[in-house]
Design a protein around this motif. Structure first.
Motif, mmCIF file in Angstrom:
data_model
loop_
_atom_site.group_PDB
_atom_site.id
_atom_site.type_symbol
_atom_site.label_atom_id
_atom_site.label_comp_id
_atom_site.label_asym_id
_atom_site.label_seq_id
_atom_site.Cartn_x
_atom_site.Cartn_y
_atom_site.Cartn_z
ATOM 1 N N ILE A 155 -14.718 35.388 33.253
ATOM 2 C CA ILE A 155 -14.440 34.600 32.053
ATOM 3 C C ILE A 155 -15.634 34.738 31.120
ATOM 4 O O ILE A 155 -16.747 35.044 31.558
ATOM 5 N N PRO A 156 -15.464 34.536 29.829
ATOM 6 C CA PRO A 156 -16.605 34.633 28.913
ATOM 7 C C PRO A 156 -17.572 33.475 29.145
ATOM 8 O O PRO A 156 -17.184 32.366 29.510
ATOM 9 N N ARG A 157 -18.838 33.743 28.916
ATOM 10 C CA ARG A 157 -19.869 32.722 29.095
ATOM 11 C C ARG A 157 -21.061 33.069 28.228
ATOM 12 O O ARG A 157 -21.159 34.153 27.670
ATOM 13 N N ASN A 158 -21.965 32.093 28.117
ATOM 14 C CA ASN A 158 -23.230 32.268 27.405
ATOM 15 C C ASN A 158 -23.013 32.691 25.951
ATOM 16 O O ASN A 158 -23.683 33.588 25.448
ATOM 17 N N PHE A 159 -22.065 32.046 25.275
ATOM 18 C CA PHE A 159 -21.828 32.315 23.857
ATOM 19 C C PHE A 159 -22.945 31.643 23.063
ATOM 20 O O PHE A 159 -23.144 30.424 23.150
ATOM 21 N N ARG A 160 -23.658 32.416 22.253
ATOM 22 C CA ARG A 160 -24.855 31.906 21.618
ATOM 23 C C ARG A 160 -25.147 32.708 20.350
ATOM 24 O O ARG A 160 -24.644 33.827 20.172
ATOM 25 N N ALA A 161 -25.975 32.122 19.501
ATOM 26 C CA ALA A 161 -26.506 32.841 18.347
ATOM 27 C C ALA A 161 -27.799 33.527 18.749
ATOM 28 O O ALA A 161 -28.610 32.969 19.488
ATOM 29 N N GLU A 162 -27.959 34.772 18.298
ATOM 30 C CA GLU A 162 -29.172 35.508 18.649
ATOM 31 C C GLU A 162 -30.414 34.774 18.166
ATOM 32 O O GLU A 162 -31.433 34.724 18.854
ATOM 33 N N LYS A 163 -30.337 34.160 16.988
ATOM 34 C CA LYS A 163 -31.392 33.293 16.475
ATOM 35 C C LYS A 163 -30.741 31.976 16.081
ATOM 36 O O LYS A 163 -29.816 31.950 15.269
ATOM 37 N N THR A 164 -31.228 30.888 16.668
ATOM 38 C CA THR A 164 -30.613 29.593 16.400
ATOM 39 C C THR A 164 -31.021 29.017 15.059
ATOM 40 O O THR A 164 -30.330 28.151 14.525
ATOM 41 N N LEU A 165 -32.135 29.469 14.489
ATOM 42 C CA LEU A 165 -32.600 28.973 13.200
ATOM 43 C C LEU A 165 -32.789 30.162 12.277
ATOM 44 O O LEU A 165 -33.587 31.069 12.556
ATOM 45 N N GLN A 231 -2.124 33.611 32.419
ATOM 46 C CA GLN A 231 -3.506 33.186 32.567
ATOM 47 C C GLN A 231 -3.928 32.380 31.357
ATOM 48 O O GLN A 231 -3.504 32.664 30.234
ATOM 49 N N PRO A 232 -4.776 31.370 31.559
ATOM 50 C CA PRO A 232 -5.200 30.545 30.419
ATOM 51 C C PRO A 232 -6.217 31.265 29.554
ATOM 52 O O PRO A 232 -6.901 32.194 30.002
ATOM 53 N N GLY A 233 -6.302 30.862 28.308
ATOM 54 C CA GLY A 233 -7.316 31.390 27.412
ATOM 55 C C GLY A 233 -8.578 30.550 27.472
ATOM 56 O O GLY A 233 -8.643 29.509 28.139
ATOM 57 N N TYR A 234 -9.599 30.995 26.755
ATOM 58 C CA TYR A 234 -10.888 30.318 26.789
ATOM 59 C C TYR A 234 -11.419 30.193 25.369
ATOM 60 O O TYR A 234 -11.210 31.062 24.527
ATOM 61 N N CYS A 235 -12.134 29.089 25.128
ATOM 62 C CA CYS A 235 -12.758 28.844 23.830
ATOM 63 C C CYS A 235 -14.191 28.381 24.061
ATOM 64 O O CYS A 235 -14.422 27.474 24.862
ATOM 65 N N LEU A 236 -15.139 29.007 23.358
ATOM 66 C CA LEU A 236 -16.534 28.624 23.413
ATOM 67 C C LEU A 236 -17.043 28.474 21.990
ATOM 68 O O LEU A 236 -16.534 29.110 21.054
ATOM 69 N N THR A 237 -18.061 27.641 21.791
ATOM 70 C CA THR A 237 -18.583 27.383 20.458
ATOM 71 C C THR A 237 -20.069 27.683 20.405
ATOM 72 O O THR A 237 -20.784 27.581 21.399
#
Length: 351
Positions: A155-165, A231-237
């Protein structure tokens, strides 16, 4: 055949491989349960667990020095002489007893290896155990192999911005880990979705098109859809933050609703003091000036902007001296300096 029985457990139940970046590490823990299944005593003199390390498919971790090895649980008597050591160079954890540690039937020793990042290649890992013990026969050395699996995340994981600021001109780059068998879309702050093309490198990444970068804090949603409808889908923010300029003088972090600059640049917006205020009021902090105090006074006593109000004077109640002509216990008359009907009451009393 070894005199002792071995069982291996992992946490999580199936180790997930790490990503290629430093912030994409997947931690893992290995538990090795050593027990005596025999009806007789087993004397343990030496027990060595060797962990393969490196970047290959059959390696557990790339950094053996980060492994914290210990005996997490034991049913042996505290007086049993059993010393343990960890050799990061060889990747070996060793239990030793010069006089021999006697394990009765059913007694257990649990060895824990934790704190390490799982290597990035999925595959089968083989741990070797060298046991020097004595049961019914003579003292002898036995070799045991334990196995575990490393798998890529399903499953997808660790969804993030390369630079948070980000600065006002910097580009937003979003990254995540996930299998290739899912379809990925990114929903931007405007509610529109864009399909992510198939990755060309080891990692998934996406950036908005030129001119579509956020001007302030924004929330992006990763939508992962499996090929199978069952199969269920996934949502990350993920939510990158953007630095903004106020008055062209200084940069502050945009933290969403409720954030206001402090000091002389603080501005009161229309409608926050009351529905009748149509102009913005800016605090002017000058030495010896009380404009800010007058503004706060007007806002407290004139919330609707209808002009300066003054409070009505409080009525002062005074008590008359006792009248000797009135019988005792009849009470006293009170006069209010600003009350009405004094003349009528005096006239009625004289009549």
């Amino acid at each position: 055949m070894a005199n002792l029985h071995y069982e291996i457990l992992t946490d999580p139940a199936q180790l997930q491989v790490s990503g290629t970046g430093k912030d994409e590490e997947s931690p893992g823990t290995v538990h090795i349960v050593v027990s005596n299944p025999n009806a007789w005593f087993v004397t343990l003199y030496d027990l060595a667990v060797t962990v393969p390390y490196g970047t290959g498919r059959d390696h557990l971790t790339v950094d053996p020095d980060r492994i914290r090895a210990r005996v997490s649980r034991s049913t042996l008597s505290p007086t049993v002489d059993l010393a343990d050591t960890w050799d990061g160079t060889a990747g070996t954890y060793r239990l030793e007893s010069s006089s021999g540690a006697r394990l009765r039937r059913g007694e257990v020793i649990v060895i824990e290896l934790t704190g390490f990042p799982v290597s990035s290649e999925e595959g089968l890992v083989l741990l070797s155990v060298a046991e020097e013990s004595q049961g019914r026969g003579a003292r002898n050395e036995h070799l045991v192999t334990l196995s575990l699996l490393k798998r890529a995340p399903k499953i997808p994981r660790n969804f993030r911005a390369e630079k948070t600021l980000l600065g006002s001109t910097e580009r937003v780059t979003l990254r995540w880990d996930g299998p290739d068998g899912l379809g990925y879309k990114i929903q931007g702050p405007d509610g529109l979705t864009q399909t992510v093309p198939q990755r060309s490198g080891p990692d998934w990444s996406w950036s908005p098109k030129p001119g579509e970068e956020p001007k302030r804090d924004a929330t992006y949603i990763l939508i992962a859809t499996p090929q199978s409808e069952h199969q269920p889908g996934y949502c990350l923010t993920a939510q990158p933050r953007v630095r903004e300029r106020h008055g062209g003088e200084r940069a502050v972090h945009s933290l969403g609703q409720g954030h206001r600059p402090r000091g002389p640049d603080r501005v009161h917006r229309p409608g926050r003091e009351g529905p009748g205020r149509a102009a913005e009021v800016r605090h002017a902090r000058r030495a010896g000036s009380h404009r800010g105090n007058r503004h706060r006074h007007d806002r407290r006593h004139d919330p609707l902007g209808q002009g300066h109000r003054t409070r009505r004077p409080h009525r002062i109640h005074r008590t008359r001296r006792p009248d000797p002509r009135r019988p005792a216990g009849a009470g006293h008359r009170h006069r209010c300096s600003t009350g009405r009907g004094d003349r009528e009451r005096r006239a009625a009393a004289g009549a």
